[in-house]
Design a protein around this motif. Sequence first.
Motif, mmCIF file in Angstrom:
data_model
loop_
_atom_site.group_PDB
_atom_site.id
_atom_site.type_symbol
_atom_site.label_atom_id
_atom_site.label_comp_id
_atom_site.label_asym_id
_atom_site.label_seq_id
_atom_site.Cartn_x
_atom_site.Cartn_y
_atom_site.Cartn_z
ATOM 1 N N ILE A 111 0.898 -1.235 0.124
ATOM 2 C CA ILE A 111 0.031 0.118 -0.115
ATOM 3 C C ILE A 111 0.781 1.222 -0.011
ATOM 4 O O ILE A 111 1.714 1.379 0.852
ATOM 5 C CB ILE A 111 -0.806 0.138 1.370
ATOM 6 C CG1 ILE A 111 -1.942 -1.178 1.327
ATOM 7 C CG2 ILE A 111 -1.745 1.385 1.338
ATOM 8 C CD1 ILE A 111 -2.875 -1.299 2.196
ATOM 9 N N CYS B 262 -2.659 4.371 -2.441
ATOM 10 C CA CYS B 262 -3.539 5.248 -1.232
ATOM 11 C C CYS B 262 -3.577 6.539 -1.509
ATOM 12 O O CYS B 262 -2.357 7.281 -1.507
ATOM 13 C CB CYS B 262 -2.927 4.596 -0.057
ATOM 14 S SG CYS B 262 -3.262 5.618 1.534
ATOM 15 N N THR C 223 -11.258 5.881 1.180
ATOM 16 C CA THR C 223 -10.059 5.035 0.743
ATOM 17 C C THR C 223 -9.654 3.854 1.564
ATOM 18 O O THR C 223 -9.533 2.818 1.176
ATOM 19 C CB THR C 223 -8.725 6.064 1.007
ATOM 20 O OG1 THR C 223 -8.812 7.134 0.073
ATOM 21 C CG2 THR C 223 -7.537 5.317 0.680
ATOM 22 N N LEU D 4 -9.675 0.025 0.355
ATOM 23 C CA LEU D 4 -8.623 -0.897 0.425
ATOM 24 C C LEU D 4 -8.949 -2.184 1.314
ATOM 25 O O LEU D 4 -8.360 -3.293 0.984
ATOM 26 C CB LEU D 4 -7.365 -0.332 1.012
ATOM 27 C CG LEU D 4 -6.900 0.867 -0.010
ATOM 28 C CD1 LEU D 4 -5.600 1.649 0.967
ATOM 29 C CD2 LEU D 4 -6.057 0.241 -1.194
ATOM 30 N N ALA E 161 -0.019 7.208 3.937
ATOM 31 C CA ALA E 161 0.040 5.873 3.660
ATOM 32 C C ALA E 161 0.408 4.723 4.797
ATOM 33 O O ALA E 161 -0.279 3.652 4.856
ATOM 34 C CB ALA E 161 1.121 5.625 2.694
ATOM 35 N N VAL F 28 -3.042 4.586 6.963
ATOM 36 C CA VAL F 28 -3.958 3.587 6.336
ATOM 37 C C VAL F 28 -3.598 2.196 6.325
ATOM 38 O O VAL F 28 -4.320 1.556 6.604
ATOM 39 C CB VAL F 28 -3.982 4.386 4.809
ATOM 40 C CG1 VAL F 28 -4.871 3.123 4.039
ATOM 41 C CG2 VAL F 28 -4.772 5.607 4.882
#
Length: 364
Positions: free
Chosen positions: A38, A67, A74, A78, A98, A101
Amino acid sequence: MANKIRIPIHLIIEHGAVSRLPKTPVYEWLKDKKVFLICGSNNTLNLAGMIRDTIRPQAREIHILSCESNTLDTINRLERKVLEDTPDYIFGIGGGKALDVSKVVGTRCNVPVVLFPTAASSDAICSPVAVIKMMHRSTSIGVRMPLAVVIDLDILASSPPRLAAAGIGDLLSNRTALFDWQLAHQAGIEEMNTFAALMAKNAVESFMNTVNRGDLDRSSLLKSAAESLIMSGIAMSVAGSSRPCSGSEHLISHALDFHCGAKALHGEQVAIGVLISQYLQSKRQEVELLRPYYEKLGLPTHYEDLGYTKEEMRRAIRLAPSMRNRYTILDEFSLTDKQIDAILEEVFPEEAKNRYRPIGSSAK
Protein backbone atom coordinates in the motif's frame (compact mmCIF):
# COMPACT_ATOMS: atom_id res chain seq x y z
CA MET A 1 -0.75 -8.75 36.30
CA ALA A 2 1.41 -7.24 33.55
CA ASN A 3 -0.25 -5.89 30.44
CA LYS A 4 0.67 -7.39 27.07
CA ILE A 5 2.64 -4.79 25.12
CA ARG A 6 3.03 -5.04 21.36
CA ILE A 7 6.25 -3.82 19.80
CA PRO A 8 7.77 -4.54 16.38
CA ILE A 9 9.62 -7.85 16.14
CA HIS A 10 12.25 -6.29 13.89
CA LEU A 11 13.51 -2.76 13.49
CA ILE A 12 15.89 -2.09 10.61
CA ILE A 13 17.46 1.38 10.29
CA GLU A 14 20.40 1.51 7.90
CA HIS A 15 21.68 2.83 4.60
CA GLY A 16 20.48 0.71 1.67
CA ALA A 17 17.92 -1.11 3.82
CA VAL A 18 15.65 -1.87 0.84
CA SER A 19 18.40 -3.43 -1.30
CA ARG A 20 19.65 -5.37 1.74
CA LEU A 21 16.18 -6.71 2.55
CA PRO A 22 16.99 -10.27 1.31
CA LYS A 23 19.56 -10.53 4.12
CA THR A 24 16.96 -9.85 6.84
CA PRO A 25 14.44 -12.02 8.71
CA VAL A 26 11.63 -9.97 7.10
CA TYR A 27 12.57 -11.48 3.74
CA GLU A 28 12.41 -14.98 5.22
CA TRP A 29 8.83 -14.36 6.32
CA LEU A 30 7.77 -13.86 2.70
CA LYS A 31 8.61 -17.31 1.29
CA ASP A 32 5.64 -18.45 -0.81
CA LYS A 33 3.49 -15.69 0.74
CA LYS A 34 1.13 -13.14 -0.76
CA VAL A 35 2.03 -9.50 -0.13
CA PHE A 36 0.03 -6.31 -0.71
CA LEU A 37 2.02 -3.08 -0.98
CA ILE A 38 0.00 0.00 0.00
CA CYS A 39 1.65 3.22 -1.16
CA GLY A 40 1.09 6.78 -2.30
CA SER A 41 2.02 8.20 -5.69
CA ASN A 42 5.08 9.44 -7.61
CA ASN A 43 8.31 8.70 -5.68
CA THR A 44 6.47 6.47 -3.21
CA LEU A 45 5.10 4.40 -6.09
CA ASN A 46 8.62 4.08 -7.49
CA LEU A 47 9.84 2.81 -4.13
CA ALA A 48 7.00 0.28 -4.03
CA GLY A 49 8.23 -0.97 -7.40
CA MET A 50 11.75 -1.33 -6.00
CA ILE A 51 10.47 -3.30 -3.01
CA ARG A 52 8.33 -5.48 -5.27
CA ASP A 53 11.34 -6.31 -7.44
CA THR A 54 13.46 -7.02 -4.35
CA ILE A 55 10.99 -9.50 -2.83
CA ARG A 56 9.75 -11.03 -6.10
CA PRO A 57 12.10 -14.08 -5.91
CA GLN A 58 10.77 -14.91 -2.44
CA ALA A 59 7.07 -14.02 -2.40
CA ARG A 60 4.44 -16.06 -4.23
CA GLU A 61 2.25 -13.11 -5.20
CA ILE A 62 2.65 -9.31 -4.96
CA HIS A 63 0.12 -6.55 -5.60
CA ILE A 64 0.55 -2.76 -5.38
CA LEU A 65 -2.46 -0.79 -4.11
CA SER A 66 -2.69 3.00 -4.28
CA CYS A 67 -3.51 5.10 -1.24
CA GLU A 68 -4.47 8.61 -2.36
CA SER A 69 -5.70 9.84 1.02
CA ASN A 70 -6.41 8.84 4.62
CA THR A 71 -10.18 9.20 4.30
CA LEU A 72 -12.63 6.56 5.40
CA ASP A 73 -13.61 6.01 1.73
CA THR A 74 -10.01 5.12 0.84
CA ILE A 75 -9.68 2.83 3.85
CA ASN A 76 -12.97 1.04 3.03
CA ARG A 77 -11.88 0.58 -0.61
CA LEU A 78 -8.57 -0.95 0.41
CA GLU A 79 -10.19 -3.07 3.09
CA ARG A 80 -12.57 -4.57 0.52
CA LYS A 81 -9.64 -5.51 -1.72
CA VAL A 82 -7.78 -7.09 1.19
CA LEU A 83 -10.83 -9.07 2.32
CA GLU A 84 -11.57 -10.25 -1.24
CA ASP A 85 -8.07 -11.64 -1.69
CA THR A 86 -6.47 -11.72 1.74
CA PRO A 87 -2.66 -11.38 1.74
CA ASP A 88 -0.27 -12.81 4.32
CA TYR A 89 1.37 -9.42 4.82
CA ILE A 90 0.71 -5.76 4.12
CA PHE A 91 3.66 -3.47 3.41
CA GLY A 92 2.87 0.19 4.11
CA ILE A 93 5.14 2.43 2.04
CA GLY A 94 5.28 6.22 2.20
CA GLY A 95 4.61 9.14 4.51
CA GLY A 96 2.20 9.51 7.40
CA LYS A 97 -1.02 8.96 5.45
CA ALA A 98 0.04 5.75 3.70
CA LEU A 99 1.49 4.34 6.91
CA ASP A 100 -1.61 5.18 8.95
CA VAL A 101 -3.95 3.72 6.33
CA SER A 102 -1.86 0.54 6.15
CA LYS A 103 -2.05 0.16 9.94
CA VAL A 104 -5.82 0.68 9.94
CA VAL A 105 -6.46 -1.79 7.10
CA GLY A 106 -4.10 -4.35 8.65
CA THR A 107 -5.81 -4.04 12.03
CA ARG A 108 -9.32 -4.29 10.60
CA CYS A 109 -8.44 -7.25 8.37
CA ASN A 110 -6.18 -9.00 10.90
CA VAL A 111 -3.17 -8.93 8.57
CA PRO A 112 0.34 -8.17 9.92
CA VAL A 113 1.88 -4.94 8.66
CA VAL A 114 5.48 -4.01 7.83
CA LEU A 115 6.15 -0.29 7.45
CA PHE A 116 8.64 1.38 5.06
CA PRO A 117 8.64 5.10 5.93
CA THR A 118 9.88 7.45 3.21
CA ALA A 119 10.18 10.38 5.61
CA ALA A 120 10.44 10.79 9.37
CA SER A 121 7.62 13.34 9.30
CA SER A 122 5.71 12.09 12.37
CA ASP A 123 5.56 9.30 14.93
CA ALA A 124 3.27 7.38 12.54
CA ILE A 125 6.38 5.44 11.53
CA CYS A 126 5.85 3.21 14.56
CA SER A 127 2.87 3.84 16.82
CA PRO A 128 -0.39 2.21 17.95
CA VAL A 129 -2.30 5.24 16.69
CA ALA A 130 -3.48 6.25 13.21
CA VAL A 131 -4.96 9.53 12.02
CA ILE A 132 -7.83 9.24 9.54
CA LYS A 133 -10.31 11.70 8.10
CA MET A 134 -13.97 11.23 8.98
CA MET A 135 -16.56 13.83 8.02
CA HIS A 136 -13.78 16.27 7.02
CA ARG A 137 -12.26 15.99 10.48
CA SER A 138 -9.01 14.29 11.47
CA THR A 139 -9.56 11.61 14.10
CA SER A 140 -7.03 9.47 15.96
CA ILE A 141 -7.90 5.79 16.38
CA GLY A 142 -6.13 2.86 17.99
CA VAL A 143 -4.43 0.30 15.74
CA ARG A 144 -2.04 -2.61 16.10
CA MET A 145 1.66 -1.87 16.14
CA PRO A 146 3.53 -2.87 12.96
CA LEU A 147 5.21 -6.26 12.93
CA ALA A 148 8.40 -4.65 11.64
CA VAL A 149 9.73 -1.28 10.53
CA VAL A 150 12.29 -0.92 7.75
CA ILE A 151 13.90 2.51 7.41
CA ASP A 152 16.29 3.12 4.54
CA LEU A 153 18.39 6.13 5.56
CA ASP A 154 19.22 6.87 1.92
CA ILE A 155 15.52 7.22 1.15
CA LEU A 156 14.98 9.38 4.23
CA ALA A 157 17.87 11.62 3.12
CA SER A 158 16.19 12.16 -0.27
CA SER A 159 12.92 13.36 1.30
CA PRO A 160 12.21 17.12 1.52
CA PRO A 161 13.90 18.67 4.60
CA ARG A 162 10.55 20.18 5.52
CA LEU A 163 9.14 16.70 6.22
CA ALA A 164 12.03 15.82 8.51
CA ALA A 165 11.57 19.11 10.35
CA ALA A 166 7.88 18.30 10.83
CA GLY A 167 8.81 14.97 12.42
CA ILE A 168 11.11 16.79 14.82
CA GLY A 169 8.24 19.13 15.71
CA ASP A 170 6.10 16.09 16.52
CA LEU A 171 8.93 14.68 18.65
CA LEU A 172 9.46 17.88 20.66
CA SER A 173 5.85 17.70 21.81
CA ASN A 174 6.77 14.87 24.21
CA ARG A 175 7.93 17.46 26.75
CA THR A 176 4.70 19.44 26.91
CA ALA A 177 2.58 16.29 26.57
CA LEU A 178 4.29 14.70 29.59
CA PHE A 179 3.68 17.85 31.64
CA ASP A 180 -0.02 17.68 30.72
CA TRP A 181 -0.19 13.99 31.58
CA GLN A 182 1.36 14.67 34.98
CA LEU A 183 -1.16 17.46 35.47
CA ALA A 184 -4.06 15.12 34.76
CA HIS A 185 -2.55 12.54 37.12
CA GLN A 186 -2.19 15.07 39.94
CA ALA A 187 -5.81 16.12 39.42
CA GLY A 188 -6.89 12.49 39.90
CA ILE A 189 -8.26 12.26 36.37
CA GLU A 190 -5.84 9.74 34.86
CA GLU A 191 -3.32 7.13 35.91
CA MET A 192 0.22 7.78 34.72
CA ASN A 193 2.44 5.00 33.41
CA THR A 194 5.88 6.01 34.64
CA PHE A 195 7.69 3.59 32.32
CA ALA A 196 5.94 5.01 29.25
CA ALA A 197 6.65 8.54 30.48
CA LEU A 198 10.34 7.70 30.93
CA MET A 199 10.57 6.30 27.40
CA ALA A 200 8.90 9.38 25.90
CA LYS A 201 11.19 11.68 27.88
CA ASN A 202 14.31 9.76 26.91
CA ALA A 203 13.25 9.79 23.25
CA VAL A 204 13.26 13.58 23.02
CA GLU A 205 16.32 13.99 25.24
CA SER A 206 18.31 11.51 23.16
CA PHE A 207 17.49 13.48 20.04
CA MET A 208 18.41 16.81 21.62
CA ASN A 209 21.74 15.33 22.72
CA THR A 210 22.42 14.49 19.08
CA VAL A 211 21.49 18.03 18.03
CA ASN A 212 23.86 19.49 20.61
CA ARG A 213 26.81 17.57 19.20
CA GLY A 214 29.26 19.79 17.38
CA ASP A 215 29.79 17.41 14.46
CA LEU A 216 26.12 17.04 13.55
CA ASP A 217 25.39 16.00 9.95
CA ARG A 218 22.08 15.39 8.17
CA SER A 219 22.45 11.60 8.16
CA SER A 220 23.04 11.48 11.93
CA LEU A 221 20.14 13.86 12.51
CA LEU A 222 17.72 11.76 10.45
CA LYS A 223 18.80 8.51 12.11
CA SER A 224 18.44 10.02 15.58
CA ALA A 225 15.04 11.52 14.74
CA ALA A 226 13.78 8.20 13.34
CA GLU A 227 15.00 6.25 16.37
CA SER A 228 13.44 8.75 18.78
CA LEU A 229 10.11 8.77 16.92
CA ILE A 230 10.05 4.96 17.10
CA MET A 231 10.81 5.11 20.83
CA SER A 232 7.91 7.54 21.20
CA GLY A 233 5.63 5.12 19.36
CA ILE A 234 6.64 2.30 21.70
CA ALA A 235 6.01 4.59 24.68
CA MET A 236 2.45 5.03 23.41
CA SER A 237 2.07 1.27 23.10
CA VAL A 238 3.24 0.85 26.70
CA ALA A 239 0.83 3.56 27.88
CA GLY A 240 -2.08 2.18 25.88
CA SER A 241 -2.77 5.66 24.48
CA SER A 242 -1.03 8.61 22.82
CA ARG A 243 -0.77 10.42 26.17
CA PRO A 244 3.07 10.34 26.42
CA CYS A 245 3.40 12.22 23.13
CA SER A 246 0.20 14.21 22.67
CA GLY A 247 -1.13 16.96 24.90
CA SER A 248 -2.24 20.58 24.68
CA GLU A 249 0.12 21.28 21.76
CA HIS A 250 -1.61 18.61 19.68
CA LEU A 251 -5.04 19.94 20.62
CA ILE A 252 -4.00 23.34 19.27
CA SER A 253 -2.83 21.72 16.03
CA HIS A 254 -6.10 19.77 15.71
CA ALA A 255 -8.04 23.00 16.21
CA LEU A 256 -5.98 24.67 13.49
CA ASP A 257 -6.86 21.77 11.20
CA PHE A 258 -10.57 21.74 11.95
CA HIS A 259 -11.33 25.43 12.46
CA CYS A 260 -8.62 27.28 10.52
CA GLY A 261 -8.00 25.38 7.31
CA ALA A 262 -5.06 23.04 8.05
CA LYS A 263 -2.55 25.29 6.28
CA ALA A 264 0.65 23.50 7.33
CA LEU A 265 2.10 20.11 8.15
CA HIS A 266 1.04 18.43 11.38
CA GLY A 267 4.49 18.63 12.97
CA GLU A 268 4.92 22.29 12.04
CA GLN A 269 1.65 23.18 13.75
CA VAL A 270 2.53 21.04 16.75
CA ALA A 271 5.85 22.93 17.03
CA ILE A 272 3.93 26.21 17.24
CA GLY A 273 1.65 24.59 19.83
CA VAL A 274 4.68 23.52 21.89
CA LEU A 275 5.76 27.16 22.32
CA ILE A 276 2.27 28.16 23.49
CA SER A 277 1.96 25.16 25.82
CA GLN A 278 5.37 25.77 27.39
CA TYR A 279 4.42 29.38 28.07
CA LEU A 280 1.20 28.28 29.80
CA GLN A 281 3.14 25.60 31.70
CA SER A 282 5.24 28.42 33.24
CA LYS A 283 8.29 27.46 31.18
CA ARG A 284 8.77 30.84 29.55
CA GLN A 285 12.55 30.61 29.65
CA GLU A 286 12.38 27.37 27.67
CA VAL A 287 10.37 29.16 24.98
CA GLU A 288 13.31 31.53 24.52
CA LEU A 289 15.79 28.65 24.53
CA LEU A 290 13.85 26.70 21.91
CA ARG A 291 13.76 29.43 19.26
CA PRO A 292 17.43 29.00 18.17
CA TYR A 293 16.85 25.26 17.92
CA TYR A 294 13.74 25.85 15.81
CA GLU A 295 15.78 27.94 13.39
CA LYS A 296 18.57 25.37 13.28
CA LEU A 297 16.15 22.49 12.65
CA GLY A 298 13.95 24.29 10.11
CA LEU A 299 10.90 24.74 12.33
CA PRO A 300 8.63 27.83 12.32
CA THR A 301 9.16 30.45 15.02
CA HIS A 302 6.00 32.40 14.20
CA TYR A 303 2.50 31.28 13.27
CA GLU A 304 2.28 33.84 10.44
CA ASP A 305 5.04 31.98 8.62
CA LEU A 306 2.61 29.06 8.34
CA GLY A 307 -0.11 31.31 6.95
CA TYR A 308 -2.20 31.73 10.11
CA THR A 309 -3.51 35.05 11.39
CA LYS A 310 -3.74 36.18 15.00
CA GLU A 311 -7.53 35.75 14.80
CA GLU A 312 -7.12 32.14 13.66
CA MET A 313 -4.61 31.39 16.41
CA ARG A 314 -6.91 32.95 18.97
CA ARG A 315 -9.76 30.76 17.73
CA ALA A 316 -7.59 27.62 17.79
CA ILE A 317 -6.41 28.22 21.36
CA ARG A 318 -9.91 28.96 22.55
CA LEU A 319 -11.39 25.85 20.90
CA ALA A 320 -8.47 23.47 21.45
CA PRO A 321 -9.84 21.94 24.70
CA SER A 322 -13.02 20.89 22.85
CA MET A 323 -11.08 18.85 20.28
CA ARG A 324 -10.69 15.88 22.60
CA ASN A 325 -11.71 14.79 26.08
CA ARG A 326 -8.18 15.11 27.44
CA TYR A 327 -7.17 17.19 30.47
CA THR A 328 -4.26 19.53 29.74
CA ILE A 329 -2.82 22.85 30.82
CA LEU A 330 -5.52 24.52 28.70
CA ASP A 331 -8.12 23.34 31.22
CA GLU A 332 -6.33 25.23 33.98
CA PHE A 333 -7.25 28.59 32.45
CA SER A 334 -10.34 30.46 31.27
CA LEU A 335 -8.55 32.70 28.83
CA THR A 336 -10.22 35.77 27.39
CA ASP A 337 -9.42 36.92 23.86
CA LYS A 338 -7.43 39.79 25.35
CA GLN A 339 -5.33 37.38 27.41
CA ILE A 340 -4.77 35.10 24.42
CA ASP A 341 -3.61 38.06 22.35
CA ALA A 342 -1.14 39.02 25.08
CA ILE A 343 0.22 35.46 25.12
CA LEU A 344 0.59 35.42 21.35
CA GLU A 345 2.44 38.73 21.37
CA GLU A 346 4.90 37.48 23.99
CA VAL A 347 5.46 34.01 22.55
CA PHE A 348 5.63 35.22 18.95
CA PRO A 349 7.33 38.65 18.89
CA GLU A 350 7.79 40.56 15.65
CA GLU A 351 11.45 39.57 15.41
CA ALA A 352 10.41 35.88 15.28
CA LYS A 353 8.78 36.41 11.87
CA ASN A 354 10.37 35.50 8.56
CA ARG A 355 13.01 33.20 10.06
CA TYR A 356 11.32 30.12 8.68
CA ARG A 357 12.29 28.94 5.22
CA PRO A 358 9.98 26.07 4.25
CA ILE A 359 11.66 23.69 1.84
CA GLY A 360 9.97 20.98 -0.18
CA SER A 361 6.39 19.90 -0.68
CA SER A 362 3.67 20.37 1.94
CA ALA A 363 2.03 17.10 0.91
CA LYS A 364 1.77 14.45 3.58
